[in-house]
Design a protein around this motif. Structure first.
Motif, PDB file in Angstrom:
ATOM      1  N   ILE A   4       0.872  -1.173   0.000  1.00  0.00           N
ATOM      2  CA  ILE A   4       0.000   0.000   0.000  1.00  0.00           C
ATOM      3  C   ILE A   4       0.906   1.218   0.000  1.00  0.00           C
ATOM      4  CG2 ILE A   4      -1.769   1.241   1.296  1.00  0.00           C
ATOM      5  CD1 ILE A   4      -2.291  -1.650   2.580  1.00  0.00           C
ATOM      6  N   SER A   5       0.643   2.134  -0.915  1.00  0.00           N
ATOM      7  CA  SER A   5       1.520   3.291  -1.056  1.00  0.00           C
ATOM      8  C   SER A   5       0.714   4.577  -1.154  1.00  0.00           C
ATOM      9  CB  SER A   5       2.375   3.110  -2.313  1.00  0.00           C
ATOM     10  OG  SER A   5       3.246   4.196  -2.481  1.00  0.00           O
ATOM     11  N   LEU A   7      -1.826   5.885   0.476  1.00  0.00           N
ATOM     12  CA  LEU A   7      -3.279   5.726   0.416  1.00  0.00           C
ATOM     13  C   LEU A   7      -4.019   6.853   1.136  1.00  0.00           C
ATOM     14  CD1 LEU A   7      -5.115   3.535  -0.835  1.00  0.00           C
ATOM     15  CD2 LEU A   7      -5.393   2.627   1.460  1.00  0.00           C
ATOM     16  N   SER A  21       1.167   4.085   4.002  1.00  0.00           N
ATOM     17  CA  SER A  21       2.000   3.151   3.238  1.00  0.00           C
ATOM     18  C   SER A  21       2.359   1.972   4.124  1.00  0.00           C
ATOM     19  CB  SER A  21       3.277   3.836   2.744  1.00  0.00           C
ATOM     20  OG  SER A  21       2.968   4.858   1.823  1.00  0.00           O
ATOM     21  N   THR A  53     -10.902   4.716  -2.701  1.00  0.00           N
ATOM     22  CA  THR A  53      -9.806   5.565  -2.244  1.00  0.00           C
ATOM     23  C   THR A  53      -9.831   6.886  -3.012  1.00  0.00           C
ATOM     24  OG1 THR A  53      -8.251   4.688  -3.857  1.00  0.00           O
ATOM     25  CG2 THR A  53      -8.399   3.525  -1.758  1.00  0.00           C
ATOM     26  N   GLY A  56      -3.416   7.183  -3.958  1.00  0.00           N
ATOM     27  CA  GLY A  56      -2.537   6.091  -3.588  1.00  0.00           C
ATOM     28  C   GLY A  56      -2.853   4.805  -4.337  1.00  0.00           C
ATOM     29  N   THR A  57      -2.077   3.755  -4.033  1.00  0.00           N
ATOM     30  CA  THR A  57      -2.252   2.476  -4.708  1.00  0.00           C
ATOM     31  C   THR A  57      -2.234   1.320  -3.716  1.00  0.00           C
ATOM     32  OG1 THR A  57       0.118   2.246  -5.100  1.00  0.00           O
ATOM     33  CG2 THR A  57      -1.179   3.237  -6.872  1.00  0.00           C
ATOM     34  N   ILE A  58      -2.915   0.250  -4.120  1.00  0.00           N
ATOM     35  CA  ILE A  58      -2.921  -1.000  -3.373  1.00  0.00           C
ATOM     36  C   ILE A  58      -2.532  -2.086  -4.355  1.00  0.00           C
ATOM     37  CG2 ILE A  58      -4.297  -2.619  -2.004  1.00  0.00           C
ATOM     38  CD1 ILE A  58      -6.288  -0.222  -1.577  1.00  0.00           C
ATOM     39  N   LYS A  59      -1.454  -2.812  -4.045  1.00  0.00           N
ATOM     40  CA  LYS A  59      -0.992  -3.888  -4.923  1.00  0.00           C
ATOM     41  C   LYS A  59      -0.990  -5.198  -4.158  1.00  0.00           C
ATOM     42  CE  LYS A  59       1.832  -1.042  -7.944  1.00  0.00           C
ATOM     43  NZ  LYS A  59       3.173  -0.843  -8.518  1.00  0.00           N
ATOM     44  N   ASP A  64      -1.888  -4.174  -9.380  1.00  0.00           N
ATOM     45  CA  ASP A  64      -2.634  -3.044  -8.828  1.00  0.00           C
ATOM     46  C   ASP A  64      -4.108  -3.411  -8.696  1.00  0.00           C
ATOM     47  OD1 ASP A  64      -3.735  -0.617  -8.093  1.00  0.00           O
ATOM     48  OD2 ASP A  64      -2.695   0.539  -9.635  1.00  0.00           O
ATOM     49  N   THR A  66      -6.178  -1.391  -6.787  1.00  0.00           N
ATOM     50  CA  THR A  66      -6.846  -0.162  -6.359  1.00  0.00           C
ATOM     51  C   THR A  66      -8.131   0.027  -7.151  1.00  0.00           C
ATOM     52  OG1 THR A  66      -4.641   0.791  -6.064  1.00  0.00           O
ATOM     53  CG2 THR A  66      -6.518   2.297  -5.913  1.00  0.00           C
ATOM     54  N   GLU A  68     -10.597  -2.020  -7.524  1.00  0.00           N
ATOM     55  CA  GLU A  68     -11.233  -3.259  -7.984  1.00  0.00           C
ATOM     56  C   GLU A  68     -12.448  -3.568  -7.119  1.00  0.00           C
ATOM     57  OE1 GLU A  68     -10.859  -5.379 -10.451  1.00  0.00           O
ATOM     58  OE2 GLU A  68      -9.019  -4.581 -11.317  1.00  0.00           O
TER      59      GLU A  68
END
Length: 113
Positions: A4-5, A7, A21, A53, A56-59, A64, A66, A68
């Motif tokens: 998580i970056s 967010l 993060s 969100t 930021g991103t969630i992988k 990725d 984010t 979904e």
């Protein structure tokens, strides 16, 4: 496995998460600890696709996820069972663990996202 970056997320225009993060490697366990209102549930809801969100991103496993849909994220192997709703309240600890193992073994590969 889970990254998580930066967010950002919240409710009704009120930001709750401010650039969170986190990095969780395969086999690692992480606990979120904090007082009520600190954003723990908000973070988990974002990760599992129950809450959108604003940055930021969630992988998950490098992909990725984010934004979904929650059902796609759960099919990829990331599950959330909220406590306090008695969803699995009648199950023993062993039965809960067996259910989790079943979910992991029956999941579709992450490329089906």
């Amino acid at each position: 496995m889970l990254e998580i970056s930066g967010l950002h997320a919240g409710y009704s225009g009120n930001e709750v998460l401010h650039g969170v993060s986190i990095h969780v490697d395969k086999g690692e366990m992480v606990a979120l600890i904090g007082p009520n209102g600190a954003g723990k549930s908000t973070l988990l809801n974002c990760i599992s696709g129950l809450l959108g969100t604003t940055g930021g991103t969630i992988k998950l496993e490098g992909r990725d996820i984010t934004g979904e849909a929650a059902f796609r994220i759960s099919r990829a192997g990331l599950l959330q069972v909220p406590e306090g709703r008695q969803i699995l309240g009648d199950l023993t600890v062993l039965e809960n663990l067996q259910l989790g193992i079943t979910a992991i073994h029956d999941r579709k590969p992450t490329h089906d996202l």
